[in-house]
Design an enzyme around this catalytic site. Sequence first.
Site, mmCIF file in Angstrom:
data_model
loop_
_atom_site.group_PDB
_atom_site.id
_atom_site.type_symbol
_atom_site.label_atom_id
_atom_site.label_comp_id
_atom_site.label_asym_id
_atom_site.label_seq_id
_atom_site.Cartn_x
_atom_site.Cartn_y
_atom_site.Cartn_z
ATOM 1 N N LYS A 78 93.290 -51.005 6.970
ATOM 2 C CA LYS A 78 93.571 -49.648 6.480
ATOM 3 C C LYS A 78 92.851 -48.665 7.404
ATOM 4 C CE LYS A 78 93.314 -47.000 2.123
ATOM 5 N NZ LYS A 78 92.889 -47.080 0.710
ATOM 6 N N SER A 153 96.637 -46.095 -2.573
ATOM 7 C CA SER A 153 96.673 -45.434 -1.289
ATOM 8 C C SER A 153 96.789 -46.393 -0.104
ATOM 9 C CB SER A 153 95.416 -44.589 -1.102
ATOM 10 O OG SER A 153 94.263 -45.420 -1.078
ATOM 11 N N SER A 177 93.825 -48.651 -5.480
ATOM 12 C CA SER A 177 94.547 -48.572 -4.201
ATOM 13 C C SER A 177 94.793 -49.888 -3.475
ATOM 14 C CB SER A 177 93.827 -47.619 -3.264
ATOM 15 O OG SER A 177 94.135 -46.309 -3.641
#
Length: 485
Positions: A78, A153, A177
């Site tokens: 990420k 997310s 997330s």
Amino acid sequence: MSELYTKSLAEMAGLLRSGEVSAVEAVRACLDRIEATEPKLRALITVMGEEALKQAEAMDARGPDASRPLWGVPMVLKDLLTTKGVKTTCGSKILEDFVPFFDATAVVKLQEAGAILIGKANMDEFAMGSSTENSAFFSTGNPWDVERVPGGSSGGSGATVAAGQCFAALGTDTGGSIRLPASFCGIVGLKPTYGRVSRFGLIAYGSSLDQIGPMTRSVEDAAHVLQVIAGHDPKDSTSVDVPVPDYLAGLGREDLSGVTIGLPEEYWGEGLDPEVEAACRAAVARMEELGAKTVPVKLALTDYAIATYYIIAMAEASSNLSRFDGVRFGYRNKEAEELIDMYTSSRTQGFGDEVQRRIIIGTYVLSSGYYDAYYNKAAKVRRLLREDFDKAFTKCDLIAGPVCPTTAFKAGDKADPLQMYLMDIFTISLNLAGLPGMSLPVGLGKDSSMPVGLQFMGRPFEEETMLSVADCLERNLDPMAMPEL
Ligand code: GLN
């Protein structure tokens, strides 16, 4: 095109260690897959193709190293985990050109274990969102239907793994997330206990809530990655010095006898989409057939979780994001004529709407006149939420429920921020309580044909129980096919 990309991380690691597949072949398979799918999917902000190939060549020249469990395995991060010399944007314009000078501890550990990092994944700006539509750069498609969102997310991490662009990714989970995109993309996502994995190098959103965790195509793969990244780190004082168990040891159990699963009534009632409920109930019934006992438990404060979470997360975000001032990191408005104007305009131009909304609310709830009414109150509710979990765990080993009330929705469908916040109803209590949780794909919804995730929640530092039960259930469900892209 090589079909190597369809393998699990565990299979791939085995092939690499035995020398049947070279590190270059593994990286090429992923890069080819990225080239074929990325125009539709847009999961990655940065692809480190050349560097990854160079590293793979050097590793092949020395030969496989059996002491490194992830030797040659291509992985994605990420884009809020710092990577030395590689742009780390947090999905934000304010960090569009930010190149860190150090690696996050989890990244160092992956590299030491032999993983090859091939990309940085798209995300909601500063991890604020549930659909990856808040990225400052572009939205990511769900590999099962690119018109739909991948969740957020960590949506880029979810999509890249589900599409076979890599063998595992790291995400972060502040309020769901990791679990939400795992559920929407039909993969496994594990959020460890707070303190299990070092947050050093994780660009903070809500420091008391954030955790890094694996996103993979199987439970076994998640265990492999967690094994590598877990553990105390002197660079993160909130990482806990508790021994790291052998997460693979509990895998492969034949049945679930002796396991008690708590079913919170608050997670199984009103507001839950019938197709999600049906898939999750079928999975619970399967666990019962395998010998698990189920008992009702109460998480009575679930209704207050969203309000509590959004006060605490925004308060922490407003403080954490104050470091982005146009002076030390990232974007600066060069036209500004004096200092205050430079701060204000750099932040106004650099942060997106959702981030600004949260900074404003977070600053408000921490302001001297309102601190007691909001922040302090939320901190008390948080304590009570944890007590609810502790009470529930006196009756069961694990708690199970859906990850999200719905399957992946269409891009643009949740333009109202409050509607988006409601997606987190089943995931955020766990972060407030600091406990471990995971999402396991249990099938496709019968109306949407989109993946459904079942959530497991565990006692602190008992990730191995969760992994062991989820692995048994996974082997006893119809295998999840890869989406056709
Ligand atoms: N959707 C939640 C939020 O927007 C959770 C995000 C996260 O876990 N990073 O805050």
